[in-house]
Design a protein around this motif. Structure first.
Motif, PDB file in Angstrom:
ATOM      1  N   ASN A  73       0.825  -1.206   0.000  1.00  0.00           N
ATOM      2  CA  ASN A  73       0.000   0.000   0.000  1.00  0.00           C
ATOM      3  C   ASN A  73       0.860   1.256   0.000  1.00  0.00           C
ATOM      4  O   ASN A  73       0.645   2.175  -0.797  1.00  0.00           O
ATOM      5  N   GLU A  74       1.849   1.286   0.868  1.00  0.00           N
ATOM      6  CA  GLU A  74       2.751   2.441   0.943  1.00  0.00           C
ATOM      7  C   GLU A  74       3.460   2.651  -0.390  1.00  0.00           C
ATOM      8  O   GLU A  74       3.615   3.778  -0.854  1.00  0.00           O
ATOM      9  N   TYR A  77       1.368   4.053  -3.098  1.00  0.00           N
ATOM     10  CA  TYR A  77       1.037   5.438  -2.749  1.00  0.00           C
ATOM     11  C   TYR A  77       2.217   6.368  -3.047  1.00  0.00           C
ATOM     12  O   TYR A  77       2.064   7.397  -3.707  1.00  0.00           O
ATOM     13  N   VAL A  83      -4.171   5.977  -3.992  1.00  0.00           N
ATOM     14  CA  VAL A  83      -4.653   5.623  -2.658  1.00  0.00           C
ATOM     15  C   VAL A  83      -5.580   4.418  -2.794  1.00  0.00           C
ATOM     16  O   VAL A  83      -6.622   4.507  -3.445  1.00  0.00           O
ATOM     17  N   PHE A  84      -5.167   3.310  -2.225  1.00  0.00           N
ATOM     18  CA  PHE A  84      -5.949   2.075  -2.335  1.00  0.00           C
ATOM     19  C   PHE A  84      -6.872   1.940  -1.131  1.00  0.00           C
ATOM     20  O   PHE A  84      -6.447   2.165   0.004  1.00  0.00           O
ATOM     21  N   ASP A  85      -8.120   1.541  -1.369  1.00  0.00           N
ATOM     22  CA  ASP A  85      -8.961   1.166  -0.220  1.00  0.00           C
ATOM     23  C   ASP A  85      -8.720  -0.318   0.068  1.00  0.00           C
ATOM     24  O   ASP A  85      -7.916  -0.983  -0.592  1.00  0.00           O
ATOM     25  N   ARG A  86      -9.441  -0.825   1.068  1.00  0.00           N
ATOM     26  CA  ARG A  86      -9.175  -2.188   1.517  1.00  0.00           C
ATOM     27  C   ARG A  86      -9.370  -3.225   0.400  1.00  0.00           C
ATOM     28  O   ARG A  86      -8.576  -4.135   0.239  1.00  0.00           O
ATOM     29  N   LEU A  89      -6.620  -3.106  -2.232  1.00  0.00           N
ATOM     30  CA  LEU A  89      -5.390  -3.678  -1.680  1.00  0.00           C
ATOM     31  C   LEU A  89      -5.494  -5.201  -1.596  1.00  0.00           C
ATOM     32  O   LEU A  89      -4.567  -5.924  -1.966  1.00  0.00           O
TER      33      LEU A  89
HETATM   34  C1  LIG Z   1      -3.078   2.976   2.039  1.00  0.00           C
HETATM   35  O1  LIG Z   1      -2.289   4.110   2.273  1.00  0.00           O
HETATM   36  C2  LIG Z   1      -2.984   5.337   2.209  1.00  0.00           C
HETATM   37  C3  LIG Z   1      -1.975   6.466   2.326  1.00  0.00           C
HETATM   38  O2  LIG Z   1      -1.081   6.273   3.400  1.00  0.00           O
HETATM   39  C4  LIG Z   1      -4.034   5.384   3.292  1.00  0.00           C
HETATM   40  O3  LIG Z   1      -4.773   6.573   3.218  1.00  0.00           O
HETATM   41  C5  LIG Z   1      -4.969   4.162   3.116  1.00  0.00           C
HETATM   42  O4  LIG Z   1      -5.912   4.129   4.165  1.00  0.00           O
HETATM   43  C6  LIG Z   1      -4.185   2.881   3.067  1.00  0.00           C
HETATM   44  N1  LIG Z   1      -5.090   1.794   2.728  1.00  0.00           N
HETATM   45  C7  LIG Z   1      -5.205   0.706   3.466  1.00  0.00           C
HETATM   46  C8  LIG Z   1      -6.171  -0.306   3.004  1.00  0.00           C
HETATM   47  O5  LIG Z   1      -4.541   0.539   4.474  1.00  0.00           O
END
Ligand SMILES: *[C@@H]1O[C@H](CO)[C@@H](O)[C@H](O)[C@H]1NC(C)=O
Length: 529
Positions: A73-74, A77, A83-86, A89
């Motif tokens: 995810n990082e 980004y 920006v990935f949602d759950r 990801l």
């Molecule tokens: C992925 O990273 C972004 C930016 O740091 C954050 O906003 C987002 O919630 C993260 N997504 C998940 C699924 O952890």
């Protein structure tokens, strides 16, 4: 004879001596070829350097999943400002997981091509090279902040795993004397289950499955791969490949005498076997491609047997049970760490059974072992399903479900674990063998992929009743094997192939029982009946 004789008793038992005494070559056999240094070395090097990494890569990704997902995810980004949602990801993560299985399916198919083009050993070398490149990519992925490296690495290690699984059992079995083929055939599944266990252990949070350690734990398997790879120059190529495919009888016989550590005049049976397979192979001038194996009607039944056993090993739900086991153990009241340990315990049982299966494979007939394994596996699946459904009603159901998991793993390990990997070598003659083994390995990866894809959906829809579906499939396999699987242990492949050559009209079982009933007639004219 001394030491050699002792080893034989250890691995083969008395019944083999008896069956040998009845063999038409009994009077020629002075001393039976056994575990020579070269054969042991080949077995060790491929088990640790080729098979273990396959299992390792299956077992290593479960525990550190959350941590690696965080990195993924990082990385997307900071690199792409995405920006990935759950769900996104999760999707990307399951791509990283399943691309290994797709690579495995593709690698298995290439296995047959490579095994005939550059030899069995050559194909294993290619597999190791792919695996080492993948290891380097895993190691670098974190530091170069690259998800792509992770993906490509998983694809490459999948290709490597597919190659290994379709080539390694064939290589070792072609290298072994007849009575050790069962034992060397299980070395591949043995290495794989050992690798799964190693992957589970090293990827625990407290060991290497943490923020700093994960690139190392992903790449760790490459170390034994490199070390064992250094042995390849002294390992022998398969004599069968050299004789039948390469048509280099001189070299083949030289290799054979080296592997057996015996003079050629003592290897009459094996030389006859090679000659027979070669002349059989020569009659068919067209080479055995996968397409031809699929079209050939005489190969329909053996092919179905291999495909059903290989895919069925996955459709029994073994990986789903492993995935579920931590949850089951937790609901039985174990703490998080303890249920992590219990899962590793189940992995250990799985490995232990693979060890136990070596003497079992050389002592007992395939038919009886696979039937016992399938029947008991389906029983424990039903038990597990029932216990999981009623787990909220009665507290003791939790313990029943633990018994279900362990019983399943044990019964799976006797037969359904090891047999599918090598049965192809015992059902197919050397010509179509690589293609058949490759299709089998592909069915195994494909089955694993399908279960991985559909089990979460099934679980969401019907919950623990999914285990009944697995049980249903195992029962189907039981019936099919009971009717159609010929006894292959220590049988001449040509004879076995004839038994199965009439598709569904073949009666391989009736004939083999007859030949046991009156050994002499059965041996001389197994087809008259
Ligand atoms: C992925 O990273 C972004 C930016 O740091 C954050 O906003 C987002 O919630 C993260 N997504 C998940 C699924 O952890």
């Amino acid at each position: 004879m001394g030491q050699q004789g002792e080893r034989e008793v250890l691995f083969t038992g008395d019944d083999i001596r008896r069956s040998c005494a009845q063999s038409p070559y009994a009077d020629i056999t002075v001393r039976k070829p056994g575990w020579t240094k070269l054969l042991i070395l080949a077995g060790l090097a491929t088990t640790i350097g080729s098979a273990m990494p396959v299992g390792y890569n299956i077992g290593v990704v479960n525990s550190p999943a959350v941590i690696i997902k965080h990195f993924v995810n990082e990385s997307v980004y900071t690199r792409y400002e995405a920006v990935f949602d759950r769900h996104q990801l999760d999707f990307l993560w399951s791509c990283i997981i399943t691309i290994f299985l797709l690579g495995g399916a593709a690698g298995s198919l290439c296995g047959s091509l490579l095994a005939n083009k550059i030899g069995r050993k050559g194909a294993l070398i290619v597999s190791s090279l792919l695996g080492i490149v993948a290891g380097i990519l895993f190691l670098c992925s974190k530091y170069s902040n690259s998800v792509e490296m992770l993906l490509i690495g998983r694809l490459l290690i999948g290709l490597s795993a597919g190659l290994t699984q379709s080539v390694m059992p064939m290589y070792l079995m072609e290298l072994s004397p007849l009575h050790l083929r069962g034992a060397t055939g299980v070395l591949c599944p043995l290495g794989v289950t050992f690798g799964v266990l190693m992957g589970q252990i090293f990827s625990m949070y407290s060991i290497l499955g943490n923020e700093q350690g994960w690139p190392f734990v992903l790449a760790l398997y490459a170390l034994p791969m490199v070390l064992c790879g250094l042995l390849f120059p002294i390992l022998p190529e398969s004599p069968k490949y050299l004789y039948v495919v390469k048509k280099e009888p001189q070299i083949a016989l030289k290799v054979l005498t080296k592997v057996r550590d015996m003079n050629q005049e003592h290897l009459n049976d094996e030389v006859q076997e090679l000659k027979a397979e070669e002349s059989e192979n020569d009659v068919e001038n067209e080479s055995w491609t996968i397409g031809r194996v699929l079209r050939d009607k005489t190969l329909l039944l053996p092919l179905l047997l291999v495909l059903i056993l290989q895919a069925g090993q996955q459709f029994s739900g073994i990986n789903a049970v492993f995935y579920y086991s931590a949850q089951i153990f937790a609901s039985a009241g174990l703490s998080r760490t303890n249920s992590e340990l219990a899962t590793i315990g189940a992995g250990f049982c799985n490995f232990l059974m693979a060890v136990v299966s070596i003497p079992i494979m050389s002592k007992y007939n395939r038919r009886i072992v696979i039937q016992i394994s399938l029947a008991s596996t389906s029983f424990f699946l039903v038990l597990l399903g029932l216990a999981t459904i009623y787990i909220t009603l009665y507290s003791w159901m939790a313990y029943l479900s633990i018994i279900g998991v362990l019983g399943f793993v044990l019964c799976y390990g006797i037969g359904l674990g090891p047999i599918p990997y090598f049965i192809g070598s015992e059902l197919f003659e050397v010509g179509p063998r690589p293609s058949a083994m490759a299709l089998g390995a592909m069915a195994n990866f494909g089955g694993n992929f399908l279960v991985g894809l559909f089990f979460p959906l099934m679980q969401a829809r019907i919950g623990a009743a999914s285990f009944f579906l697995f049980a249903g499939f195992v029962v189907f396999m039981f019936i099919f094997m009971r009717f159609y699987l010929p006894e292959t242990r220590e049988k001449d492949v040509t004879e076995v192939a004839h038994l199965c050559s009439k598709g569904f009209k073949s009666r391989p079982v009736a004939v083999s029982q007859l030949s046991i009933a009156n050994t002499e007639e059965g041996l001389n004219s197994p087809l008259k009946a």
